[in-house]
Scaffold this motif. Structure first.
Motif, PDB file in Angstrom:
ATOM      1  N   LYS A   1      -3.532 -40.024  -5.126  1.00 59.75           N
ATOM      2  CA  LYS A   1      -4.548 -40.759  -5.091  1.00 59.75           C
ATOM      3  C   LYS A   1      -5.027 -41.546  -6.446  1.00 59.75           C
ATOM      4  O   LYS A   1      -5.019 -40.781  -7.308  1.00 59.75           O
ATOM      5  N   GLY A   2      -5.021 -42.697  -6.461  1.00 56.87           N
ATOM      6  CA  GLY A   2      -5.721 -43.261  -7.497  1.00 56.87           C
ATOM      7  C   GLY A   2      -4.592 -44.085  -8.487  1.00 56.87           C
ATOM      8  O   GLY A   2      -4.654 -44.665  -9.401  1.00 56.87           O
ATOM      9  N   VAL A   3      -3.240 -43.575  -8.022  1.00 57.59           N
ATOM     10  CA  VAL A   3      -2.085 -44.407  -8.575  1.00 57.59           C
ATOM     11  C   VAL A   3      -1.712 -45.264  -7.686  1.00 57.59           C
ATOM     12  O   VAL A   3      -0.824 -44.920  -6.646  1.00 57.59           O
ATOM     13  N   ALA A   4      -1.655 -46.458  -7.969  1.00 58.83           N
ATOM     14  CA  ALA A   4      -1.147 -47.568  -6.965  1.00 58.83           C
ATOM     15  C   ALA A   4       0.129 -48.334  -7.309  1.00 58.83           C
ATOM     16  O   ALA A   4       0.799 -48.654  -6.453  1.00 58.83           O
TER      17      ALA A   4
ATOM     18  N   GLU B   1       0.581 -46.731 -13.985  1.00 58.94           N
ATOM     19  CA  GLU B   1      -0.572 -45.906 -13.697  1.00 58.94           C
ATOM     20  C   GLU B   1      -0.490 -44.613 -13.864  1.00 58.94           C
ATOM     21  O   GLU B   1       0.656 -43.997 -13.413  1.00 58.94           O
ATOM     22  N   GLY B   2      -1.434 -44.001 -14.062  1.00 57.94           N
ATOM     23  CA  GLY B   2      -1.118 -42.301 -13.729  1.00 57.94           C
ATOM     24  C   GLY B   2      -0.674 -41.654 -14.922  1.00 57.94           C
ATOM     25  O   GLY B   2      -0.160 -42.346 -15.862  1.00 57.94           O
TER      26      GLY B   2
ATOM     27  N   THR C   1      -3.807 -35.027 -12.415  1.00 55.17           N
ATOM     28  CA  THR C   1      -4.906 -35.820 -11.841  1.00 55.17           C
ATOM     29  C   THR C   1      -6.103 -35.369 -12.211  1.00 55.17           C
ATOM     30  O   THR C   1      -7.060 -35.842 -12.033  1.00 55.17           O
TER      31      THR C   1
ATOM     32  N   PRO D   1     -11.402 -35.894 -13.529  1.00 56.74           N
ATOM     33  CA  PRO D   1     -10.257 -36.860 -13.291  1.00 56.74           C
ATOM     34  C   PRO D   1      -9.524 -37.303 -14.277  1.00 56.74           C
ATOM     35  O   PRO D   1     -10.165 -37.601 -15.384  1.00 56.74           O
TER      36      PRO D   1
ATOM     37  N   HIS E   1      -6.941 -40.166 -15.274  1.00 56.19           N
ATOM     38  CA  HIS E   1      -6.142 -41.306 -14.548  1.00 56.19           C
ATOM     39  C   HIS E   1      -5.228 -42.101 -15.652  1.00 56.19           C
ATOM     40  O   HIS E   1      -4.318 -42.680 -15.228  1.00 56.19           O
ATOM     41  N   THR E   2      -5.529 -41.704 -17.017  1.00 54.29           N
ATOM     42  CA  THR E   2      -4.622 -42.502 -18.061  1.00 54.29           C
ATOM     43  C   THR E   2      -4.390 -41.465 -19.291  1.00 54.29           C
ATOM     44  O   THR E   2      -5.094 -40.438 -19.198  1.00 54.29           O
TER      45      THR E   2
ATOM     46  N   ASP F   1      -7.647 -40.762 -20.828  1.00 56.55           N
ATOM     47  CA  ASP F   1      -8.249 -39.571 -20.375  1.00 56.55           C
ATOM     48  C   ASP F   1      -7.647 -38.177 -20.872  1.00 56.55           C
ATOM     49  O   ASP F   1      -8.675 -37.408 -21.053  1.00 56.55           O
TER      50      ASP F   1
ATOM     51  N   GLU G   1      -1.028 -31.459  -3.541  1.00 57.70           N
ATOM     52  CA  GLU G   1      -1.895 -31.103  -4.696  1.00 57.70           C
ATOM     53  C   GLU G   1      -1.971 -29.773  -4.966  1.00 57.70           C
ATOM     54  O   GLU G   1      -2.017 -28.870  -3.988  1.00 57.70           O
TER      55      GLU G   1
END
Length: 188
Positions: free
Chosen positions: A71-74, A78-79, A103, A109, A111-112, A115, A151
């Motif tokens: 979730k959050g990686v399209a 990303e991720g 994650t 969270p 995301h990068t 982060d 997860e």
């Protein structure tokens, strides 16, 4: 010339945005096809963050194309994907990775890669002084998602002495490295 292996599909001198004509053999006849080449790197790694023995990169294109992303990686790029772990590292000791996405850290969270670095810097410094940090705060909760989309929450005790955080970046064909806040030499 005939294409007989995958590497032959790379077009020397082809420029992205320009049209190239290829002759393709289909059903016993030759077809001329116009294509516009695009640069598609296999991993595109221009930045690697090593964190607690994990080699962390943005999601590589071949991994994203598998279709199972957290979730959050399209898409690719990303991720935070852990592509490898060092033997004997905290990640290895506490069964984290490789081939997982990070994650979250301590419920925040991730995301990068930035982060990840910011959260690493926010963790309490452990100068190997038994009274410097409350013992419960020496452990980190790491949320990971595996290649099947499952997860897991893992607990790990960081070791910045032997596995410091390092941010590696490729710029103008050369790699540069920056130690994270915890990447300091041992006190003697």
């Amino acid at each position: 010339r005939p294409v007989v292996r995958f590497l032959d599909t790379e077009l020397p001198g082809a420029v992205e945005g320009q049209t190239v004509t290829l002759d393709v053999l289909r059903a016993g006849s030759v077809l001329s096809v116009s294509v516009e080449p695009a640069v598609l790197r296999s991993d595109g790694a221009e930045r690697v963050v090593t964190w607690q023995g994990m080699q962390c990169v943005v999601t590589p294109r071949p991994i994203a194309e598998r279709g199972v992303l957290p979730k959050g990686v399209a898409r690719a790029g990303e991720g935070v994907f852990c592509s490898a772990t060092a033997s004997g590292s905290p990640a290895d000791t506490y069964w984290i990775g490789p081939e997982v996405w990070i994650t979250g850290i301590n419920g925040t969270p991730v995301h990068t890669l930035d982060d990840l670095l910011a959260l690493d810097q926010a963790l309490p410094a452990d100068d190997w002084d038994a009274e410097a940090v409350d013992d419960d705060r020496r452990f980190v909760r790491v949320t990971v998602v595996d290649m099947e989309g499952r997860e897991q929450l893992e607990t790990m005790r960081p070791d910045w002495l032997f596995f410091p955080t390092v941010d590696l970046r490729l710029k103008a064909g050369e790699w540069t490295s920056t130690l994270g806040r915890h990447g300091h030499p041992a006190k003697g």
